[in-house]
Motif scaffolding. Sequence first.
Motif, short mmCIF file in Angstrom:
data_model
loop_
_atom_site.label_atom_id
_atom_site.label_comp_id
_atom_site.label_asym_id
_atom_site.label_seq_id
_atom_site.Cartn_x
_atom_site.Cartn_y
_atom_site.Cartn_z
N VAL A 27 0.84 -1.20 0.00
CA VAL A 27 0.00 0.00 0.00
C VAL A 27 0.87 1.25 0.00
O VAL A 27 1.87 1.32 0.73
CB VAL A 27 -0.93 0.00 1.23
CG1 VAL A 27 -1.80 1.26 1.26
CG2 VAL A 27 -1.80 -1.25 1.27
N LEU A 28 0.51 2.23 -0.82
CA LEU A 28 1.11 3.57 -0.72
C LEU A 28 0.52 4.21 0.54
O LEU A 28 -0.70 4.29 0.68
CB LEU A 28 0.74 4.43 -1.93
CG LEU A 28 1.16 3.99 -3.32
CD1 LEU A 28 0.59 4.96 -4.37
CD2 LEU A 28 2.68 3.96 -3.43
N ILE A 29 1.37 4.71 1.39
CA ILE A 29 0.92 5.18 2.71
C ILE A 29 0.71 6.70 2.72
O ILE A 29 1.50 7.44 2.15
CB ILE A 29 1.98 4.78 3.76
CG1 ILE A 29 2.09 3.25 3.84
CG2 ILE A 29 1.69 5.36 5.13
CD1 ILE A 29 0.83 2.55 4.31
N LEU A 30 -0.37 7.15 3.35
CA LEU A 30 -0.62 8.58 3.55
C LEU A 30 0.00 9.00 4.89
O LEU A 30 0.29 8.15 5.74
CB LEU A 30 -2.12 8.87 3.54
CG LEU A 30 -2.82 8.69 2.19
CD1 LEU A 30 -4.32 8.99 2.31
CD2 LEU A 30 -2.19 9.60 1.12
N PRO A 31 0.17 10.32 5.09
CA PRO A 31 0.87 10.79 6.30
C PRO A 31 0.26 10.30 7.61
O PRO A 31 0.99 10.06 8.57
CB PRO A 31 0.75 12.32 6.21
CG PRO A 31 0.48 12.63 4.78
CD PRO A 31 -0.17 11.42 4.18
N ASN A 71 0.03 4.10 8.90
CA ASN A 71 1.25 3.32 9.14
C ASN A 71 1.22 2.08 8.26
O ASN A 71 0.16 1.48 8.08
CB ASN A 71 1.31 2.88 10.59
CG ASN A 71 1.38 4.06 11.52
OD1 ASN A 71 2.28 4.88 11.42
ND2 ASN A 71 0.39 4.15 12.41
N PRO A 72 2.40 1.67 7.78
CA PRO A 72 2.44 0.44 6.98
C PRO A 72 1.84 -0.75 7.74
O PRO A 72 1.24 -1.63 7.13
CB PRO A 72 3.94 0.24 6.72
CG PRO A 72 4.56 1.58 6.90
CD PRO A 72 3.71 2.31 7.88
N GLU A 73 1.96 -0.76 9.08
CA GLU A 73 1.42 -1.89 9.85
C GLU A 73 -0.10 -1.99 9.74
O GLU A 73 -0.68 -3.05 9.95
CB GLU A 73 1.79 -1.78 11.34
CG GLU A 73 3.28 -1.66 11.61
CD GLU A 73 3.76 -0.23 11.48
OE1 GLU A 73 3.33 0.63 12.27
OE2 GLU A 73 4.56 0.05 10.55
N ASP A 74 -0.76 -0.83 9.43
CA ASP A 74 -2.22 -0.88 9.26
C ASP A 74 -2.61 -1.88 8.19
O ASP A 74 -3.75 -2.35 8.15
CB ASP A 74 -2.76 0.49 8.81
CG ASP A 74 -2.50 1.59 9.84
OD1 ASP A 74 -2.18 1.25 10.99
OD2 ASP A 74 -2.60 2.78 9.48
N TYR A 75 -1.69 -2.12 7.26
CA TYR A 75 -2.06 -2.88 6.05
C TYR A 75 -1.26 -4.15 5.88
O TYR A 75 -1.06 -4.61 4.77
CB TYR A 75 -1.93 -1.97 4.83
CG TYR A 75 -2.85 -0.77 4.89
CD1 TYR A 75 -4.22 -0.93 5.05
CD2 TYR A 75 -2.35 0.52 4.82
CE1 TYR A 75 -5.08 0.16 5.13
CE2 TYR A 75 -3.19 1.62 4.88
CZ TYR A 75 -4.55 1.44 5.05
OH TYR A 75 -5.39 2.51 5.12
#
Lengths: 430, 430, 159, 159
Positions: free
Chosen positions: A257-261, A264-268
Amino acid sequence: MRPVYMISGGITKFVKAQPHKDFRLMVREAYDYALADLPGLTPETIDGSVCSYFSDHFTRQVMAGAMVQDYLGLNPKPSRRVEGGGATGGICFQSAWEAVASGRHEVCLAMGFETMSRVNTWKGNEFIALASDTNFDYPLGGFYTGYYAMMVRRHMHEFGTTVEQMAKVAVKNHGNALHNPFAQSPAMLTVDEVRSAPMVATPLTVLDCCTMSDGAAVAILASEEAASALGGTPVRITGIGSGSDAMRLADRPHSEVLILPHENPEDYEGLRFPGVHSFRGGRMAARSAYRMAGITDPGTDLDFVELHDAFTSSEIQTCEDLGLCRYGEGGSYIDSGASFLPNLNYGLKFSGSEQWRPVPVNPSGGLLACGHPIGATGLMQAVFAFWQLQGSLAKHLGNSMLQLPEPRRGLIHSHAGTGTTITVTIMERV
Amino acid sequence: MRPVYMISGGITKFVKAQPHKDFRLMVREAYDYALADLPGLTPETIDGSVCSYFSDHFTRQVMAGAMVQDYLGLNPKPSRRVEGGGATGGICFQSAWEAVASGRHEVCLAMGFETMSRVNTWKGNEFIALASDTNFDYPLGGFYTGYYAMMVRRHMHEFGTTVEQMAKVAVKNHGNALHNPFAQSPAMLTVDEVRSAPMVATPLTVLDCCTMSDGAAVAILASEEAASALGGTPVRITGIGSGSDAMRLADRPHSEVLILPHENPEDYEGLRFPGVHSFRGGRMAARSAYRMAGITDPGTDLDFVELHDAFTSSEIQTCEDLGLCRYGEGGSYIDSGASFLPNLNYGLKFSGSEQWRPVPVNPSGGLLACGHPIGATGLMQAVFAFWQLQGSLAKHLGNSMLQLPEPRRGLIHSHAGTGTTITVTIMERV
Amino acid sequence: MDPRAKLPESEEGTVLFNTDPIVIKDHYEIDYRHSYAQDSPFFAGLARGKLMGSHCQGCGRRYATPRGHCMECGSATTWCELPHEGRVHTYTTCYYGSESFLKETPYTLILVEFTGVDTLFLSRLVGAAPEEVSIGLKVRARFLRNCKFKVTDVYFVSA
Amino acid sequence: MDPRAKLPESEEGTVLFNTDPIVIKDHYEIDYRHSYAQDSPFFAGLARGKLMGSHCQGCGRRYATPRGHCMECGSATTWCELPHEGRVHTYTTCYYGSESFLKETPYTLILVEFTGVDTLFLSRLVGAAPEEVSIGLKVRARFLRNCKFKVTDVYFVSA
Ligand SMILES: [Zn+2]
Ligand SMILES: [Zn+2]
């Protein structure tokens, strides 16, 4: 970057068929509306134009933009056409921004239209499907609704999204449009009505899909100097972003996933992106626009969103791409009521979740209810966002039901076939 | 204005038909050429692209630009298509300029193509003629050569221009192309051969007209910071201008000449402009580009010109629009030899007039001899001008016959159907 | 010159759908000589009952639909044969479609996953009622004997 | 579900022009219900043997081809009838043309000037050999009796 403002806008009513007016006259009407709305603005003050329409097939006329330019009496000024499928209007708006931001023009006219009634609906669908790979995708049935249906089927599988959640998007947007006299199909709907409407491509019924339309819209952009000289209530364009993805769904990556500010990468963890469930180009467009506008948490920083809801499913997917909620939460987000207008009664019960700040999505009625004359749509969104931020909706719509109190910042989002090209633009009250 | 540079370019050989490669692969080849020519340049350094092709009809594919973007592996970066008839390539170059000048991109790829061989020549002519008014012009014969023929017939009437003068343009451009291995139809011609070739539309013979082609071209533009980081020999874009005119010849005004800095209104007493003899949009484009580049006398300030010679007649008309000579002098100008390369032998006698400083026009061979794959053409001109100003023609062409000694400033000119859209861009050696 | 010249009258008229405004029936048609160009071996493969994909020589990615250059690393690809068995990644049944395909409705579209292949393959699923289809369903390719050199020369059935 | 489902074979094949690369004949056609919209009275005029132009209510300019708004001042226009006699402003004889019009070649195109009208009118000149045409030639409009609601319902002959 040189600041750029929107200083006026105009639209025609979007309708199923407008045989009494050709595309030139429809744009003329939107243009006259914009000129009339800002007395200082005259044709002499306009340095050039960008024209937006989707397809030579619908116009039965190549270089139709040159004919609009001469019909408006703008020769010998610069003009050009831009095209990016369903995102054509958004691309047009951003091209006009570039023309002004680069210092080339002080005042630039963005104008768009589509006349889709000149062929029957299924031929029109065919023209649109010619914007899918004509060797590998089109011959299977030539049908964009089918492609979106496959996308949302996978979204349902990954995230548990339901058809009732999708139906609520239709209820919301058609309901909002009851107060928008420019809209093509305002209606008070129920979830049952959406689900029992004729099936187009499982799980999408005809009420999950926007309709074809005839219509035109214009937006006029200006430099700071020109905007103050011309008066009125300009709105500043503070962020623009755009993204793309492979033409074919089948070819898209299954990656990270491209992450927004605010994420967190862990969300996905474990989520493969974009696959066929999400629009990578929309995420990319949002990320760039947020960076330019200084937005770090869209759910907090935005007061409303006008997004490209060609299908109820794409509104749910797009709310995730834009970071209004996390990937996978789009269904719960619509259930929560956060994207509905608080002053309207939709006949729905919301989940009561207060996880998300209320941010009305498609207060205008969106594509689902306003209609979707392709080249005009992205500019129609700009005009509504402009009026919304000006606080002038009552003047233009004849009622203030869709007017938010003191909106500070809005987002408009334009989208082409399964997300091949997507634009996101941020507009702010000055 | 933020300075913008061209930092690399690439083209495929233009050919009548290239069935072994689709448009995606042709652009890929031009793109790989440009990447290979500037080692610091990698796909990662490119922020986005602008794609240029004329017609959905030729591609048999709508949104073909999205397929080029994914074939080049540039997702999810921004991309869009621009279109302006025959001027599509010039519009694309200027849009990429805007993307960089506005601060949106540091490095922008302008890419263009056309595959015209997928239909027969007369169907191709029909597609092109669909870019004339389909209610009032197309039904009369659907033929752009006929429209240009009427224009030059009036030019001959107003100014005494002759068919032999037109033929000399063909001799020059085909002769120049003998030294350009990318050109489609290099040839040593005589005036007699041009005149005795099959008549297409009186007075234009088949050798007065360019041909249809398959081909692709790319130009890579960058900000000053990116250009110096990436190395190589950048060329600065110092002026851009664009103009338009009514779609229909019949509708154009008969009014006063737009004056360039080195001209006086008295030069043109009694001349009605543009009528159907001249291209008002070309004059407008030149005037804007000259103003931006600080050019006050194009005949003195320019070292070469690559202009849109879709017809021999349009080269003569365009030399006037650009102010290389005065309106009405275009025929004597070609007779004088001022626009020929001094080092080549064309088998022609020149008039001996030294009224004009030598400024080679279409040293590449122009559209007449290079071919005209519409969306690529304006970018091909940019690539040739870039190499010319770099002094790198010997490297790219394998010979230095077309290389001018120390050229300082060049002009490229792109043009759509009878002058509806015209772009002029000035490029300078740094 | 003949000032009395007259074009012959013809009885091929124009269909009008309305007179205010005037709406005419207007027909347009095109014959392409369409080239599959660098993707031709895929279509030749269909005629031999083979599914040909692309294998990137740079990063090793495999594409289920041909692609001369890799989207990820830009390297040229070579041809590779794909398995004939895969799984449904997603699906839909279309009750409408473009004008050209209306007569074929309803039809079911699937995106097929193949083990060891990085992208999907779009095709039609035949022999399954709409409610019988599900994500993960095993499917097998079948080929038309009378090849039409279209992507529809292959279709899938449940495996 | 039927794992043995088979699409019927058909003998409608595809025309191939080449096999390396594979080049197929591919046909496409469209039927428009094309509206002349605000320009409809011009086409209705042709059926009555009239040439209808536009007259600007702002600056007084007259247009030989209809135009709902003036290109110069932007005002709305009203309809006005044009004379049937004019002069050749420029001309060409076309020996080729678009595919649809190849069978009509050679044909002569003229731009007609009308006294008191500010723009020109594009039409065909009939009854004159290519070498007989010249700028300034007086010409007169003629109309087809069996109207096709196309701009070609009017043509010109020498006056
Ligand atoms: Zn790779
Ligand atoms: Zn007027």
